[in-house]
Design a protein around this motif. Structure first.
Motif, PDB file in Angstrom:
ATOM      1  N   VAL A 202      -6.040   3.712   3.647  1.00 39.46           N
ATOM      2  CA  VAL A 202      -7.113   2.982   2.965  1.00 39.46           C
ATOM      3  C   VAL A 202      -6.534   1.965   1.989  1.00 39.46           C
ATOM      4  CG1 VAL A 202      -9.033   3.241   1.320  1.00 39.46           C
ATOM      5  CG2 VAL A 202      -8.837   4.798   3.267  1.00 39.46           C
ATOM      6  N   LEU A 203      -5.515   2.360   1.249  1.00 37.52           N
ATOM      7  CA  LEU A 203      -4.872   1.431   0.311  1.00 37.52           C
ATOM      8  C   LEU A 203      -4.216   0.265   1.048  1.00 37.52           C
ATOM      9  CD1 LEU A 203      -3.215   3.904  -2.208  1.00 37.52           C
ATOM     10  CD2 LEU A 203      -4.975   2.218  -2.734  1.00 37.52           C
ATOM     11  N   GLN A 204      -3.558   0.541   2.166  1.00 38.50           N
ATOM     12  CA  GLN A 204      -2.914  -0.519   2.931  1.00 38.50           C
ATOM     13  C   GLN A 204      -3.935  -1.512   3.456  1.00 38.50           C
ATOM     14  OE1 GLN A 204      -0.828   2.022   5.702  1.00 38.50           O
ATOM     15  NE2 GLN A 204       1.122   1.644   4.686  1.00 38.50           N
ATOM     16  N   VAL A 205      -5.042  -1.025   3.997  1.00 37.87           N
ATOM     17  CA  VAL A 205      -6.083  -1.913   4.521  1.00 37.87           C
ATOM     18  C   VAL A 205      -6.742  -2.688   3.398  1.00 37.87           C
ATOM     19  CG1 VAL A 205      -8.309  -1.974   5.718  1.00 37.87           C
ATOM     20  CG2 VAL A 205      -6.466  -0.534   6.590  1.00 37.87           C
ATOM     21  N   ALA A 206      -6.995  -2.038   2.260  1.00 39.22           N
ATOM     22  CA  ALA A 206      -7.619  -2.728   1.131  1.00 39.22           C
ATOM     23  C   ALA A 206      -6.722  -3.845   0.601  1.00 39.22           C
ATOM     24  CB  ALA A 206      -7.937  -1.727   0.014  1.00 39.22           C
ATOM     25  N   ILE A 207      -5.448  -3.592   0.497  1.00 41.88           N
ATOM     26  CA  ILE A 207      -4.525  -4.627   0.020  1.00 41.88           C
ATOM     27  C   ILE A 207      -4.421  -5.754   1.035  1.00 41.88           C
ATOM     28  CG2 ILE A 207      -2.093  -5.096  -0.523  1.00 41.88           C
ATOM     29  CD1 ILE A 207      -2.044  -2.326  -1.883  1.00 41.88           C
ATOM     30  N   ALA A 208      -4.387  -5.414   2.322  1.00 42.64           N
ATOM     31  CA  ALA A 208      -4.353  -6.454   3.356  1.00 42.64           C
ATOM     32  C   ALA A 208      -5.635  -7.288   3.322  1.00 42.64           C
ATOM     33  CB  ALA A 208      -4.155  -5.832   4.734  1.00 42.64           C
ATOM     34  N   ALA A 209      -6.781  -6.648   3.110  1.00 42.84           N
ATOM     35  CA  ALA A 209      -8.046  -7.382   3.024  1.00 42.84           C
ATOM     36  C   ALA A 209      -8.040  -8.333   1.830  1.00 42.84           C
ATOM     37  CB  ALA A 209      -9.216  -6.410   2.919  1.00 42.84           C
TER      38      ALA A 209
ATOM     39  N   GLY B 108       3.535   6.010  -5.350  1.00 43.07           N
ATOM     40  CA  GLY B 108       3.478   6.159  -6.802  1.00 43.07           C
ATOM     41  C   GLY B 108       2.439   7.162  -7.267  1.00 43.07           C
ATOM     42  N   ILE B 109       1.350   7.298  -6.491  1.00 44.49           N
ATOM     43  CA  ILE B 109       0.304   8.242  -6.891  1.00 44.49           C
ATOM     44  C   ILE B 109       0.315   9.502  -6.031  1.00 44.49           C
ATOM     45  CG2 ILE B 109      -1.186   6.454  -7.852  1.00 44.49           C
ATOM     46  CD1 ILE B 109      -2.869   6.611  -5.308  1.00 44.49           C
ATOM     47  N   ASP B 110       1.318   9.632  -5.153  1.00 43.76           N
ATOM     48  CA  ASP B 110       1.482  10.803  -4.286  1.00 43.76           C
ATOM     49  C   ASP B 110       0.231  11.040  -3.440  1.00 43.76           C
ATOM     50  OD1 ASP B 110       3.011  12.835  -3.233  1.00 43.76           O
ATOM     51  OD2 ASP B 110       2.250  14.325  -4.655  1.00 43.76           O
ATOM     52  N   ALA B 111      -0.181  10.004  -2.718  1.00 40.10           N
ATOM     53  CA  ALA B 111      -1.393  10.052  -1.901  1.00 40.10           C
ATOM     54  C   ALA B 111      -1.087  10.619  -0.524  1.00 40.10           C
ATOM     55  CB  ALA B 111      -1.978   8.647  -1.758  1.00 40.10           C
ATOM     56  N   GLY B 112      -2.117  11.151   0.113  1.00 34.84           N
ATOM     57  CA  GLY B 112      -1.992  11.629   1.485  1.00 34.84           C
ATOM     58  C   GLY B 112      -2.043  10.463   2.455  1.00 34.84           C
ATOM     59  N   TRP B 113      -1.980  10.765   3.752  1.00 36.07           N
ATOM     60  CA  TRP B 113      -1.908   9.707   4.757  1.00 36.07           C
ATOM     61  C   TRP B 113      -3.191   8.898   4.827  1.00 36.07           C
ATOM     62  CZ3 TRP B 113      -5.202   9.319   8.856  1.00 36.07           C
ATOM     63  CH2 TRP B 113      -5.958  10.445   9.177  1.00 36.07           C
ATOM     64  N   LEU B 114      -4.359   9.536   4.634  1.00 34.27           N
ATOM     65  CA  LEU B 114      -5.624   8.806   4.735  1.00 34.27           C
ATOM     66  C   LEU B 114      -5.788   7.827   3.576  1.00 34.27           C
ATOM     67  CD1 LEU B 114      -8.205   8.375   6.314  1.00 34.27           C
ATOM     68  CD2 LEU B 114      -9.239  10.208   4.975  1.00 34.27           C
TER      69      LEU B 114
ATOM     70  N   GLY C 180       0.817  -1.213   0.000  1.00 37.09           N
ATOM     71  CA  GLY C 180       0.000   0.000   0.000  1.00 37.09           C
ATOM     72  C   GLY C 180       0.847   1.258   0.000  1.00 37.09           C
ATOM     73  N   LEU C 181       1.950   1.222   0.728  1.00 37.98           N
ATOM     74  CA  LEU C 181       2.853   2.365   0.763  1.00 37.98           C
ATOM     75  C   LEU C 181       3.510   2.594  -0.594  1.00 37.98           C
ATOM     76  CD1 LEU C 181       3.987   4.506   2.654  1.00 37.98           C
ATOM     77  CD2 LEU C 181       5.835   2.933   3.187  1.00 37.98           C
ATOM     78  N   VAL C 182       3.862   1.516  -1.263  1.00 41.14           N
ATOM     79  CA  VAL C 182       4.466   1.638  -2.598  1.00 41.14           C
ATOM     80  C   VAL C 182       3.466   2.245  -3.581  1.00 41.14           C
ATOM     81  CG1 VAL C 182       5.315   0.301  -4.574  1.00 41.14           C
ATOM     82  CG2 VAL C 182       6.141  -0.204  -2.281  1.00 41.14           C
ATOM     83  N   VAL C 183       2.226   1.745  -3.550  1.00 39.04           N
ATOM     84  CA  VAL C 183       1.192   2.266  -4.454  1.00 39.04           C
ATOM     85  C   VAL C 183       0.905   3.734  -4.130  1.00 39.04           C
ATOM     86  CG1 VAL C 183      -1.236   2.056  -5.121  1.00 39.04           C
ATOM     87  CG2 VAL C 183       0.170   0.008  -4.877  1.00 39.04           C
TER      88      VAL C 183
END
Length: 87
Positions: free
Chosen positions: A65-72, A55-61, A49-52
């Motif tokens: 969300v990406l980290q939890v979605a990938i873990a799910a 790559g898209i220059d996302a904020g912390w929230l 999730g951190l890598v993704v």
């Protein structure tokens, strides 16, 4: 002295992300997996999730969300692979 704190924070992050990932997956789709597998899935989900997010220059929230979605997704895949199918 920063290496031990980095390892501890990574393990805590892995636990939290793994537990959140398990909560997202519906109970009927979840095979029982142990605490160690939850932490490993959480660590992998957090890293991917951190890598993704980087790559898209996302904020912390959005990163969270990406980290939890990938873990799910990983919890779902591991559960599906480990589920016993009736014959």
């Amino acid at each position: 002295m920063e290496t031990p704190t980095g390892i501890i924070s990574a393990l805590i992050t892995g636990c939290v992300i793994g537990l959140l990932g398990r909560l997202v997956v519906p109970a009927r789709r979840r095979a029982p997996i142990g605490c160690l597998m939850t932490v490993l899935i959480g660590l992998l989900g957090a890293a991917l999730g951190l890598v993704v997010a980087s790559g898209i220059d996302a904020g912390w929230l959005l990163t969270l969300v990406l980290q939890v979605a990938i873990a799910a997704l990983l919890v779902f895949l591991v559960s599906a692979a480990g589920a016993r199918h009736p014959r």
